[in-house]
Design an enzyme around this catalytic site. Sequence first.
Site, short mmCIF file in Angstrom:
data_model
loop_
_atom_site.label_atom_id
_atom_site.label_comp_id
_atom_site.label_asym_id
_atom_site.label_seq_id
_atom_site.Cartn_x
_atom_site.Cartn_y
_atom_site.Cartn_z
N GLU A 315 0.84 -1.21 0.00
CA GLU A 315 0.00 0.00 0.00
C GLU A 315 0.87 1.25 0.00
OE1 GLU A 315 -2.91 -0.70 -0.79
OE2 GLU A 315 -2.81 -2.82 -0.21
N GLU A 337 -1.22 -2.44 -10.19
CA GLU A 337 -1.19 -3.63 -9.33
C GLU A 337 -0.04 -4.58 -9.65
OE1 GLU A 337 -2.53 -3.63 -6.68
OE2 GLU A 337 -4.15 -2.17 -6.90
ZN LIG Z 1 -2.63 -2.85 -4.79
#
Ligand SMILES: [Zn+2]
Length: 896
Positions: A315, A337
């Site tokens: 994060e 991602e």
């Molecule tokens: Zn992520």
Amino acid sequence: MKDTKLETRAAELTPVKTVYLRDYRVPDFLFDQVELNFDLGEEETIVKSRIHVRRNPEAQTGAAAPLVLQGEELALEAVAINQQQLSPADYQVTDDSLTLFKVPEHFELQIQVRIKPQENKALSGLYRSGEHFCTQCESQGFRRITYFLDRPDVLSSFTTTITASEARYPILLSNGNPVASGKLAGGRHWVRWEDPFKKPGYLFALVAGDFDLLEDQFKTCSGRTVALRIYVEKGYREQSHHAMQAVKKAMTWDEENYGREYDLDIYMLVGMSDFNMGAMENKGLNIFNTKTLLASPETATDDDFIYVESVIAHEYFHNWTGNRITCRDWFQLSIKEGLTIFRDQSFTEDTTAKTVARIRDVNALRVRQFPEDAGPLAHSVRPESYERIDNFYTSTVYNKGAEVARMLRTILGAQQFRQAMDLYFKRYDGQAVTIEEFVKVMEDVSQLDLTQFRLWYSQAGTPLLTVNEAYDAHQKTYTLTFEQTCPPSPGQPTKKPMFIPVKMGLLNPSGQELPLEWEGSPVSTPVKEAVLHIQKPKQEVVFKNLDVHPIPSLLRGFSAPIKMNFDYSDPALATLFQSDTDQFNRWEAGQKLSERCLLRLITAYQQKQPLHLSDEISTLWESALRQGPEDKFLLSQMLSLPSERYLAELLPVIDVDAIHAAREFMALELAKKLNSLWLQTYQALHDPQAPYRYTVEEIGQRQLKNLSLYYLMLLPEQVDLGLAQFTAALTQNMTDTIGALRCLNNLDHPARQLALDQFYTTWQQQPLIVDKWLALQASSKRASTLSEVKKLTRHPAFDLKNPNKVYSLIGSFAQQNMHRFHAPQGEGYVFLRECVLQLDQFNPIVAARMVKPLVEWRRYEAKRQYLMREQLELILQHPKLSQDVQELVTKSLQEE
Ligand SMILES: [Zn+2]
């Protein structure tokens, strides 16, 4: 064969709109500034927004195009343009939009809506979790807060004012820095937050409630001091120290490895017990599922500690790869991602045990992403279309996406990759970008043509690389022939050859590395390790000056996300297992040998032959236990058998019973044959008095100790050993508690219930530990597991509305316990269908995640296929099915 029943049903379902990448258009309008005002109440919340809107000069629509905003489950109270209230004739409201017909070039838009966070059980948008308010806006939750251009390429600076009861919600948080606050009549107060960095709505966050706070600070590389704050539910402060250490580690690592410095004055982390995801990277205000934030020796295992650290790093790393540079549209999801997973994986490799971290990531890829890539839901890392974007937060986008970023580093080399990343941050800071733009910087820096490499983003399916060898003793040459294929996937019947980087070395028969010289080598002097660029359907590489027939060590460190076939002899694998300098391939060679034994056992079981395990593998394991690698963490991985899920992937038709029987048999044989050595290892490593310390060395010791206990406890006489470890560790050391309980949990012995009861009584006040208790029982090998799982769904500790409870009990059963879930009469399937339909009433995102084990029905034999399919069809017949579940089930039933 067509199924008529299916066709008639499908026609009655709500038509789902498919979104295509090729239809992307820039937004018609831009939102430069957004001011939000939340009045949080016990029954409902009023959200006022004031937005500075201008028509996008690059819009492809005409100057008269209306402004169409997204919105769901909102009660619209007022709309005004430049302070002028609009009348209902000026706009149109539907279930999911607000259209303003005539708007000027530039204007100020004001909207007021009412929402009911208390009734929001989908946990998307603004919702209640216990006594707290919390948000989850990725990917399309912001439209459940107010009407908005809810797409990642509309970037605005946000100012957020939150008003609430001071007694109930003393802490009011949003993105950015706090700039003002005050008190109001009636015991209410307000706080205003300003986020100077432009961001899309999906990165918005709001949190309100009463929390325990852990504070610290971090000095960045340029000397700025950043306040670090972790907010957790009351009573959990002591479990958040590990998270604080992890934050500082991650901040330092990103400065050192990517030159990325944190940009706000304050960085906040909040733990929430009701959360669909693992965590969310909202700018400056990361929200975590408590599962990914809390850890202390008595409450969390080594694996939890490592996991918490990796999620916090993930994060945090998003602040640059995701927030400062975001994705243009959701088809580009992997740009944030895949890349960020690659970054957090590298972090874990650097901060824990490099090889073990890699082994675990590869295992996860093989058992999750490979089946996805071979099934009805196969899609490329950059999908071409979707119905519900929630369904594309997949292992392919995340984990295969990470492998693709890793391959770029392998091909470019660490130094050029870093230069390219520097250029990426410089060129695209503050923008919403595409995967193409990311690959372009790699090309610009390296001067390589990555045209073929781009297929990794657009082509689905796992490539298969078959490698053959030929040694010419006379010429002293050794030829490797690489042939690649890639199976068809939905919408992609034929595939082009891929650019596959194969990292490799050659060993002589006694395990020493040989110098590599080959035609076409980029360097003139011999090297010990090379990265071959395999780009053709069939490609030969000829190595020179080799006096002996070498053993190739191929695909070192798993340098590409592929399946590879090379016909190794057993002695060659044994040499690699004992001597390869690439630690990953040592492990891989051992797995290959175990895999061969297991496949022979599976065949014997299927042919109703007696099962037999030869002594070769136990002899090899024995030497590894006596004089294997110093690294006990690695050794524990080398002495673990491939999982049932992994074995399933190797079979053309998954035979659940044969896989289970073969693996259990082999483990038991290894337990018996090495019995005294397991006991010796266990006793050497077990010290019930030793306090828990989170160091890589001690983690390795605990892993190997608990692995020894696992083998020991397959034999009935060792129950007391496990029970003793359990009792001593119960309130001190969760790693050892679970290590013992996991073994007890599979036994038909009174000690099992005794330990489970004691565990629950001790920890029933701690939801995350109760989750472990649920997950253990759901993954038990015992025959009564399904009936116990059903009983547990009625236990007061279980709550279908809490995603963690669902994942622990139902997820562990359906996704981890292959043998019991696939019970021959289909009882497991019926149970899962019932759970999915219940969940789907209020939380479609979680329901869609849970339905996945059924979706792979084609991989099983005819009878199980029929039973699984039957449940899928029943799901599809449900009158109020969500689009999330509908998309997955429909795709899985489609003709191939
Ligand atoms: Zn992520």
